[in-house]
Write a protein that holds these residues in place. Structure first.
Motif, PDB file in Angstrom:
ATOM      1  N   GLY A  98       0.831  -1.189   0.000  1.00 16.25           N
ATOM      2  CA  GLY A  98       0.000   0.000   0.000  1.00 16.25           C
ATOM      3  C   GLY A  98       0.871   1.246   0.000  1.00 16.25           C
ATOM      4  N   ALA A  99       0.241   2.404  -0.005  1.00 14.06           N
ATOM      5  CA  ALA A  99       0.987   3.661  -0.016  1.00 14.06           C
ATOM      6  C   ALA A  99       1.750   3.877   1.285  1.00 14.06           C
ATOM      7  N   VAL A 100       1.225   3.332   2.395  1.00  8.35           N
ATOM      8  CA  VAL A 100       1.835   3.495   3.718  1.00  8.35           C
ATOM      9  C   VAL A 100       2.004   2.122   4.351  1.00  8.35           C
ATOM     10  N   THR A 101       3.177   1.888   4.928  1.00  6.57           N
ATOM     11  CA  THR A 101       3.415   0.651   5.673  1.00  6.57           C
ATOM     12  C   THR A 101       3.578   0.995   7.147  1.00  6.57           C
ATOM     13  N   ALA A 102       2.652   0.528   7.971  1.00  6.06           N
ATOM     14  CA  ALA A 102       2.718   0.777   9.414  1.00  6.06           C
ATOM     15  C   ALA A 102       3.576  -0.294  10.074  1.00  6.06           C
ATOM     16  N   VAL A 103       4.548   0.140  10.872  1.00  2.00           N
ATOM     17  CA  VAL A 103       5.421  -0.773  11.613  1.00  2.00           C
ATOM     18  C   VAL A 103       5.308  -0.407  13.093  1.00  2.00           C
ATOM     19  N   ILE A 104       5.001  -1.408  13.918  1.00  2.00           N
ATOM     20  CA  ILE A 104       4.699  -1.175  15.328  1.00  2.00           C
ATOM     21  C   ILE A 104       5.929  -1.405  16.180  1.00  2.00           C
ATOM     22  N   SER A 105       6.321  -0.363  16.893  1.00  2.00           N
ATOM     23  CA  SER A 105       7.474  -0.412  17.783  1.00  2.00           C
ATOM     24  C   SER A 105       7.001  -0.132  19.210  1.00  2.00           C
ATOM     25  N   GLY A 106       7.955   0.010  20.113  1.00  2.00           N
ATOM     26  CA  GLY A 106       7.596   0.328  21.493  1.00  2.00           C
ATOM     27  C   GLY A 106       7.282  -0.905  22.318  1.00  2.00           C
ATOM     28  N   ASP A 107       6.224  -0.836  23.126  1.00  2.00           N
ATOM     29  CA  ASP A 107       5.918  -1.897  24.083  1.00  2.00           C
ATOM     30  C   ASP A 107       5.777  -3.253  23.383  1.00  2.00           C
ATOM     31  N   PRO A 136      13.788 -17.529  13.338  1.00  2.00           N
ATOM     32  CA  PRO A 136      13.379 -16.124  13.246  1.00  2.00           C
ATOM     33  C   PRO A 136      12.077 -15.940  12.480  1.00  2.00           C
ATOM     34  N   ALA A 137      11.302 -14.941  12.888  1.00  2.00           N
ATOM     35  CA  ALA A 137      10.055 -14.628  12.189  1.00  2.00           C
ATOM     36  C   ALA A 137      10.369 -14.095  10.799  1.00  2.00           C
ATOM     37  N   PRO A 138       9.497 -14.340   9.838  1.00  2.00           N
ATOM     38  CA  PRO A 138       9.757 -13.895   8.467  1.00  2.00           C
ATOM     39  C   PRO A 138       9.582 -12.393   8.309  1.00  2.00           C
ATOM     40  N   ALA A 139      10.078 -11.875   7.187  1.00  2.00           N
ATOM     41  CA  ALA A 139       9.946 -10.452   6.894  1.00  2.00           C
ATOM     42  C   ALA A 139       8.492 -10.041   6.722  1.00  2.00           C
ATOM     43  N   SER A 140       7.612 -10.992   6.453  1.00  2.00           N
ATOM     44  CA  SER A 140       6.182 -10.671   6.342  1.00  2.00           C
ATOM     45  C   SER A 140       5.580 -10.306   7.693  1.00  2.00           C
ATOM     46  N   PHE A 141       6.291 -10.601   8.792  1.00  2.00           N
ATOM     47  CA  PHE A 141       5.874 -10.155  10.116  1.00  2.00           C
ATOM     48  C   PHE A 141       6.837  -9.105  10.661  1.00  2.00           C
ATOM     49  N   ILE A 142       8.144  -9.352  10.515  1.00  2.00           N
ATOM     50  CA  ILE A 142       9.165  -8.421  10.996  1.00  2.00           C
ATOM     51  C   ILE A 142       9.966  -7.922   9.791  1.00  2.00           C
TER      52      ILE A 142
END
Length: 227
Positions: A98-107, A136-142
């Motif tokens: 998509g136009a924006v890729t959200a990546v969740i950091s922090g807690d 290791p988790a795949p790039a589709s998750f991390i």
């Protein structure tokens, strides 16, 4: 400044996701939706499907969760669903850009509800331990590996970069790239001067994907000078 990633710190307050770096800065009018989601939606609509006029490169929206991760993520997921047309989506084993890729950091507690989803509009910001994990988790998750520079390197840009640390940096980045993951270090020197330039030069030479800074104009000038 032509960058491809921005970071937003969020706090869950009631049902609102408020944007602030510290709790004392919380303001009920400064929500993730009003400051980021709605403006990005308007921009993508105006640019016919892209954040950037005339370019199809995606924007990474790095969302740093400052409150309890699982509950904050569940509310974030609800809000991202309202803007589903904006976001890169993982669905049943496939990634749809998509136009924006959200990546969740922090807690870190956000990981549990994220991994349980078969459809999500966000991805997880890993740590070096995730890169070194036996399975290791795949790039589709991390898709992103991030860590604290000062916890991994003694060098802060003064004097010569120890060769053992240079090889460590390059090894980390090469390992991540071999798994289609990108690399970011935070807590690098960020005061304008030779030390910061020296660290940035080593990151550039090692093919790091993201540079953390609060000095957008300074990094823009540095990268323009090192094309």
């Amino acid at each position: 400044h032509r960058f491809g990633s921005v970071e937003s710190d969020i706090f869950l307050v009631g049902k609102q996701l408020l944007v602030a770096h510290d709790p004392v800065e919380l303001d009920p009018t400064r929500t993730l939706e009003s400051l980021y989601l709605a403006p990005l939606a308007a921009r993508v609509k105006a640019n016919r499907g892209s954040v950037y006029r005339g370019q199809r490169k995606p924007l990474q929206l790095l969302i740093d969760i400052k409150t309890e991760g699982a509950s904050t993520y569940l509310e974030l997921d609800r809000q991202l669903r309202r803007y589903r047309h904006l976001f890169t989506t993982y669905a049943h084993g496939r990634v749809f850009p998509g136009a924006v890729t959200a990546v969740i950091s922090g807690d870190r507690a956000a990981r549990v509800p994220m991994e349980a989803q078969t459809v999500r509009r966000a991805f997880y910001d890993g740590r070096l331990l995730d890169l070194l994990a036996p399975a290791p988790a795949p790039a589709s998750f991390i898709p992103l590996i991030s860590d604290n520079w000062t916890l991994n390197f003694t060098w802060q840009g003064v004097g010569t970069f120890p060769e053992v640390e240079r090889q460590k940096l390059r090894g980390i980045i090469a390992a991540a790239h071999s798994r289609r993951q990108k690399v970011r270090f935070w807590a690098t020197p960020d005061l304008a001067g030779p030390a910061r330039d020296a660290v940035w030069s080593e990151l550039l030479a090692a093919d790091a994907d993201y540079f953390n800074t609060d000095d957008l104009a300074g990094l823009e000038a540095f990268l323009d000078a090192h094309k």
